[in-house]
Design an enzyme around this catalytic site. Structure first.
Site, PDB file in Angstrom:
ATOM      1  CB  SER A 171      -0.848   0.019   1.273  1.00  0.00           C
ATOM      2  OG  SER A 171      -1.470   1.280   1.444  1.00  0.00           O
ATOM      3  CE1 TYR A 180      -3.805  -1.894   5.580  1.00  0.00           C
ATOM      4  CE2 TYR A 180      -3.375   0.375   4.899  1.00  0.00           C
ATOM      5  CZ  TYR A 180      -3.689  -0.944   4.579  1.00  0.00           C
ATOM      6  OH  TYR A 180      -3.885  -1.309   3.265  1.00  0.00           O
TER       7      TYR A 180
HETATM    8  P1  NDP Z   1     -11.617  -5.753   0.478  1.00  0.00           P
HETATM    9  O1  NDP Z   1     -12.072  -5.551   1.877  1.00  0.00           O
HETATM   10  O2  NDP Z   1     -12.588  -5.555  -0.626  1.00  0.00           O
HETATM   11  O3  NDP Z   1     -10.985  -7.215   0.312  1.00  0.00           O
HETATM   12  C1  NDP Z   1     -10.189  -7.792   1.303  1.00  0.00           C
HETATM   13  C2  NDP Z   1     -10.108  -9.287   1.059  1.00  0.00           C
HETATM   14  O4  NDP Z   1      -9.255  -9.853   2.059  1.00  0.00           O
HETATM   15  C3  NDP Z   1     -11.453  -9.982   1.180  1.00  0.00           C
HETATM   16  O5  NDP Z   1     -11.587 -10.915   0.142  1.00  0.00           O
HETATM   17  C4  NDP Z   1     -11.377 -10.686   2.510  1.00  0.00           C
HETATM   18  O6  NDP Z   1     -12.097 -11.904   2.452  1.00  0.00           O
HETATM   19  C5  NDP Z   1      -9.883 -10.972   2.618  1.00  0.00           C
HETATM   20  N1  NDP Z   1      -9.457 -11.178   4.000  1.00  0.00           N
HETATM   21  C6  NDP Z   1      -9.417 -10.268   5.006  1.00  0.00           C
HETATM   22  N2  NDP Z   1      -9.016 -10.855   6.142  1.00  0.00           N
HETATM   23  C7  NDP Z   1      -8.794 -12.172   5.841  1.00  0.00           C
HETATM   24  C8  NDP Z   1      -8.376 -13.301   6.590  1.00  0.00           C
HETATM   25  N3  NDP Z   1      -8.103 -13.231   7.903  1.00  0.00           N
HETATM   26  N4  NDP Z   1      -8.249 -14.492   5.969  1.00  0.00           N
HETATM   27  C9  NDP Z   1      -8.526 -14.587   4.656  1.00  0.00           C
HETATM   28  N5  NDP Z   1      -8.935 -13.561   3.878  1.00  0.00           N
HETATM   29  C10 NDP Z   1      -9.069 -12.370   4.483  1.00  0.00           C
HETATM   30  O7  NDP Z   1     -10.364  -4.788   0.293  1.00  0.00           O
HETATM   31  P2  NDP Z   1      -9.358  -4.541  -0.935  1.00  0.00           P
HETATM   32  O8  NDP Z   1      -9.662  -5.393  -2.079  1.00  0.00           O
HETATM   33  O9  NDP Z   1      -9.297  -3.081  -1.133  1.00  0.00           O
HETATM   34  O10 NDP Z   1      -8.005  -4.974  -0.233  1.00  0.00           O
HETATM   35  C11 NDP Z   1      -7.176  -5.994  -0.724  1.00  0.00           C
HETATM   36  C12 NDP Z   1      -5.752  -5.708  -0.283  1.00  0.00           C
HETATM   37  O11 NDP Z   1      -5.358  -4.460  -0.812  1.00  0.00           O
HETATM   38  C13 NDP Z   1      -5.543  -5.603   1.220  1.00  0.00           C
HETATM   39  O12 NDP Z   1      -4.309  -6.217   1.535  1.00  0.00           O
HETATM   40  C14 NDP Z   1      -5.478  -4.102   1.471  1.00  0.00           C
HETATM   41  O13 NDP Z   1      -4.715  -3.802   2.621  1.00  0.00           O
HETATM   42  C15 NDP Z   1      -4.806  -3.639   0.207  1.00  0.00           C
HETATM   43  N6  NDP Z   1      -4.976  -2.258  -0.182  1.00  0.00           N
HETATM   44  C16 NDP Z   1      -6.218  -1.692  -0.277  1.00  0.00           C
HETATM   45  C17 NDP Z   1      -6.346  -0.374  -0.679  1.00  0.00           C
HETATM   46  C18 NDP Z   1      -7.655   0.327  -0.713  1.00  0.00           C
HETATM   47  O14 NDP Z   1      -7.672   1.582  -0.630  1.00  0.00           O
HETATM   48  N7  NDP Z   1      -8.769  -0.357  -0.881  1.00  0.00           N
HETATM   49  C19 NDP Z   1      -5.172   0.401  -1.107  1.00  0.00           C
HETATM   50  C20 NDP Z   1      -3.924  -0.291  -0.943  1.00  0.00           C
HETATM   51  C21 NDP Z   1      -3.843  -1.572  -0.527  1.00  0.00           C
HETATM   52  P3  NDP Z   1     -13.032 -12.500   3.621  1.00  0.00           P
HETATM   53  O15 NDP Z   1     -13.619 -11.343   4.356  1.00  0.00           O
HETATM   54  O16 NDP Z   1     -14.035 -13.333   2.877  1.00  0.00           O
HETATM   55  O17 NDP Z   1     -12.099 -13.319   4.429  1.00  0.00           O
HETATM   56  C1  8X3 Z   2      -5.038   1.587   1.643  1.00  0.00           C
HETATM   57  C2  8X3 Z   2      -4.628   2.955   1.216  1.00  0.00           C
HETATM   58  O1  8X3 Z   2      -4.140   5.310   2.074  1.00  0.00           O
HETATM   59  O2  8X3 Z   2      -6.114   4.172   2.927  1.00  0.00           O
HETATM   60  O3  8X3 Z   2      -3.945   0.784   1.817  1.00  0.00           O
HETATM   61  O4  8X3 Z   2      -3.934   3.506   3.656  1.00  0.00           O
HETATM   62  S1  8X3 Z   2      -4.706   4.021   2.548  1.00  0.00           S
END
Ligand code: NDP
Ligand code: 8X3
Length: 252
Positions: free
Chosen positions: A139, A152
């Site tokens: 991220s 985070y």
């Molecule tokens: P979502 O919340 O849409 O997706 C997160 C996914 O992670 C879900 O499929 C969830 O599945 C899974 N997950 C969470 N905890 C667990 C666990 N303990 N075991 C297995 N699966 C898990 O968020 P995003 O798609 O946005 O996020 C995906 C990744 O991208 C993350 O690592 C996030 O930190 C990162 N990210 C997100 C950004 C944003 O602004 N959205 C920006 C930068 C990075 P389930 O709940 O079914 O387990």
């Molecule tokens: C998610 C992006 O800026 O909300 O990883 O931390 S931010």
């Protein structure tokens, strides 16, 4: 023969968008997440396009992770790509007002979970060798601190440095490692972070033209399908609307 990708956290956001795009592009898929109802729906939707194995898996459960990846059906054992995507942020409070349980859940998921899955799959990836890849979802929070980001940000800094160090260890194996670091992206991430606060969700994304999960899926596919002699080490991606502010200065 189609290649096989493992995508953790495939039940929503980036992981789900990647599952759809990689299925269309002819990859066989192992998809994981905790919500089995969603995994069933995704399997039903994608299995006419490619071979899909879904596994209900909490990445925080180290034994479950080991068992699941050590007992893959034979047709899914040759793995070309691991997308370590499962992750979350919890809370936006300053450190001194934060909930320690939430901090530990972020560490368990974003650090321990990611490392457990990586450790379990390294033998298969090394056996595939040339053209295999690990793409870890970091991220911008791993590089750029912000108020309320505390743990985070720390977990995503780990993902970035772990990815680089992993490259050193994998030198000579042909296995590539990338840390993809997205910025403001519209997904359930913000609902999870705020405990389902739709007002906060709407306020965060309003007027931003934020990154969409499909944008990240396209980027992941591009990285995974680059010629085998190329490695993207780190890639930071933001929406055009997002940039930096001056340092905060507290005056007494
Ligand atoms: P979502 O919340 O849409 O997706 C997160 C996914 O992670 C879900 O499929 C969830 O599945 C899974 N997950 C969470 N905890 C667990 C666990 N303990 N075991 C297995 N699966 C898990 O968020 P995003 O798609 O946005 O996020 C995906 C990744 O991208 C993350 O690592 C996030 O930190 C990162 N990210 C997100 C950004 C944003 O602004 N959205 C920006 C930068 C990075 P389930 O709940 O079914 O387990
Ligand atoms: C998610 C992006 O800026 O909300 O990883 O931390 S931010």
């Amino acid at each position: 023969m189609n290649k096989t990708a493992v995508i953790t956290g495939a039940t929503s956001g980036f992981g789900l968008a990647a599952a759809k795009l990689f299925a269309q592009s002819g990859w066989n898929l192992i998809l994981t997440g905790r919500r089995s109802d969603r995994l069933e729906q995704i399997e039903a939707a994608l299995s006419s396009q490619t071979k899909i194995l879904t596994m209900t898996l909490d990445v925080c459960d180290t034994e479950q992770v080991k068992t699941a990846f050590n007992s893959l059906p034979s047709e899914f054992q040759a793995i070309h790509l691991l997308i370590n995507n499962a992750g979350l942020a919890l809370g936006t409070e300053p450190a001194q007002e934060s909930d320690l349980t939430q901090w530990h859940t972020m560490i368990d998921t974003n650090i321990k979970g990611l490392t457990s899955v990586t450790h379990a799959l390294l033998p298969q990836l090394i056996s595939t060798g040339k053209s295999a890849s690990i793409i870890n979802i970091g991220s911008i929070a791993g590089q750029w601190p912000y108020p309320g980001g505390n743990v985070y940000c720390g977990t995503k800094a780990f993902v970035e440095q772990f990815s680089l160090a992993l490259r050193c260890d994998l030198a000579g194996t042909g296995v590539r490692v990338t840390c993809l670091a997205p910025g403001l992206s519209e997904s359930e991430f913000t609902l999870v972070r705020t405990g389902g606060d739709t007002q906060a969700y709407n306020a965060l994304y309003k007027g931003t033209d934020a990154i969409q999960p499909d944008d990240i899926a396209e980027t992941l596919l591009w990285i995974a399908q680059l010629p085998a002699h190329l490695n993207i080490n780190q890639l930071e991606i933001m929406p055009v609307s997002q940039s930096w502010s001056p340092f905060a200065v507290h005056r007494h």
